[in-house]
Motif scaffolding. Structure first.
Motif, PDB file in Angstrom:
ATOM      1  N   CYS A 109       0.831  -1.196   0.000  1.00  0.00           N
ATOM      2  CA  CYS A 109       0.000   0.000   0.000  1.00  0.00           C
ATOM      3  C   CYS A 109       0.871   1.254   0.000  1.00  0.00           C
ATOM      4  O   CYS A 109       2.027   1.227   0.455  1.00  0.00           O
ATOM      5  N   ARG A 110       0.337   2.323  -0.501  1.00  0.00           N
ATOM      6  CA  ARG A 110       1.104   3.559  -0.664  1.00  0.00           C
ATOM      7  C   ARG A 110       0.420   4.711   0.077  1.00  0.00           C
ATOM      8  O   ARG A 110      -0.809   4.806   0.090  1.00  0.00           O
ATOM      9  N   ARG A 111       1.230   5.572   0.662  1.00  0.00           N
ATOM     10  CA  ARG A 111       0.723   6.735   1.388  1.00  0.00           C
ATOM     11  C   ARG A 111       0.918   7.990   0.547  1.00  0.00           C
ATOM     12  O   ARG A 111       2.006   8.230   0.007  1.00  0.00           O
TER      13      ARG A 111
ATOM     14  N   TYR B 218      -1.106  13.535   1.733  1.00  0.00           N
ATOM     15  CA  TYR B 218      -2.064  13.904   2.773  1.00  0.00           C
ATOM     16  C   TYR B 218      -2.131  12.869   3.893  1.00  0.00           C
ATOM     17  O   TYR B 218      -2.911  13.017   4.829  1.00  0.00           O
ATOM     18  N   GLY B 219      -1.339  11.820   3.780  1.00  0.00           N
ATOM     19  CA  GLY B 219      -1.327  10.789   4.815  1.00  0.00           C
ATOM     20  C   GLY B 219      -2.318   9.673   4.584  1.00  0.00           C
ATOM     21  O   GLY B 219      -2.426   8.748   5.394  1.00  0.00           O
ATOM     22  N   ASN B 220      -3.067   9.725   3.463  1.00  0.00           N
ATOM     23  CA  ASN B 220      -4.028   8.670   3.155  1.00  0.00           C
ATOM     24  C   ASN B 220      -3.309   7.476   2.528  1.00  0.00           C
ATOM     25  O   ASN B 220      -2.380   7.641   1.743  1.00  0.00           O
ATOM     26  N   GLN B 221      -3.748   6.265   2.863  1.00  0.00           N
ATOM     27  CA  GLN B 221      -3.150   5.059   2.299  1.00  0.00           C
ATOM     28  C   GLN B 221      -4.129   4.357   1.378  1.00  0.00           C
ATOM     29  O   GLN B 221      -5.326   4.309   1.665  1.00  0.00           O
ATOM     30  N   TRP B 222      -3.623   3.812   0.285  1.00  0.00           N
ATOM     31  CA  TRP B 222      -4.465   3.072  -0.640  1.00  0.00           C
ATOM     32  C   TRP B 222      -3.724   1.829  -1.099  1.00  0.00           C
ATOM     33  O   TRP B 222      -2.519   1.814  -1.259  1.00  0.00           O
TER      34      TRP B 222
END
Length: 276
Positions: A192-194, A197-201
């Motif tokens: 997963c990648r951040r 903005y600090g969101n992970q997907w």
């Protein structure tokens, strides 16, 4: 000659079995053969080496020294099953001469599921071999290793490090240095990648015989993503040194590895664009 290993645990979950192939330095600094990111371990803590017919661990003027059975020592002759401490980290020396090693090693890496037990570590019928045919088959099933012969695969796995992880444990953090390639032997891991903005997907779920780490291996850049376990998992770490030799000697391996790297980098960019 018997094969020897250091088994140890970092934190409360990660279990590692490291093959001793020559002089091995241990410490918190990344330039060591074995890096242990624990504050009680000095930057350059100890050195393990073969002196005559015995493996020896020596203190490198560390802050907390080497301890065994509650006593601090500057140098220690290692025998199979002996445990010593570097700071709060306990390391056990294992030699595959004894049938007792199988139980010690099994306990160390917490092999519980039937599928992992099929790896049959230190099989009694093959005491001279740590890695079994099952492991060789896993390696040969990976596309960029398909051109290697049995001897080349054995050489590669003999220099590998075995890691056991519990569910939900972080293996690599985005931005971490490191150039090893990891193969999933059992379980599942999530890549997963951040974003900024600090969101992970989520990028991918990797299963048995799949691998990761090839981008950092080829580019020398820090990891572009986080990798953590979905289930209890066992991984094989192929060091930069051993993989470099494979790539140098096998053009096909390098070619396929580059193709995987380019494809994953394209995927990263496309998914990043979709998330922005």
């Amino acid at each position: 000659m018997n094969k020897c290993y250091l088994a140890f645990q970092i934190g409360s979950m990660k279990k590692t079995v490291y093959p001793l192939l020559g002089p091995t330095t241990i410490g918190r600094d990344a330039n060591n053969t074995i890096t242990i990111p624990d504050p009680t371990v000095s930057r350059n803590h100890a050195k393990v080496s073969l002196q005559g017919k015995s493996w020896i661990v020596e203190d490198l003027e560390s802050a907390n020294g080497i301890k065994t059975n509650g006593k601090q020592v500057e140098k220690l002759v290692l025998k199979s099953g002996l445990t010593f401490n570097l700071g709060k980290i306990a390391l056990t020396f294992l030699e595959n001469e004894s049938s007792e090693v199988k139980d010690e090693l099994t306990e160390t890496v917490e092999i519980r599921s039937a599928s992992v037990e099929d790896l049959d570590i230190l099989n009694k019928k093959e005491k001279a071999e740590f890695w079994t045919k099952r492991l060789q088959d896993v390696i040969s099933s990976i596309a960029f290793f398909s051109s290697l012969d049995e001897l080349e695969r054995k050489k590669l796995t003999d220099t590998a490090t075995l890691h056991g992880f519990n569910e939900g444990e972080m293996i690599i953090r985005q931005g971490d240095p490191g150039r090893s390639i990891y193969v999933v032997l059992n379980g599942r891991v999530c890549v997963c990648r951040r974003d900024h903005y600090g969101n992970q997907w989520e990028l991918a779920i990797l299963r048995e015989s799949e691998f990761f780490g090839e981008i950092s291996f080829l580019t020398g850049q820090p990891s572009p993503a986080n990798v953590k376990t979905v289930d209890k998992s066992m991984l094989l770490e192929l060091s930069y040194t051993s993989m470099r030799e494979v790539v140098k000697d096998n053009v096909n391996v390098k070619k396929v590895l580059l193709e995987y790297c380019r494809e994953r980098l394209r995927d990263f960019k496309e998914r990043s664009a979709n998330q922005s």
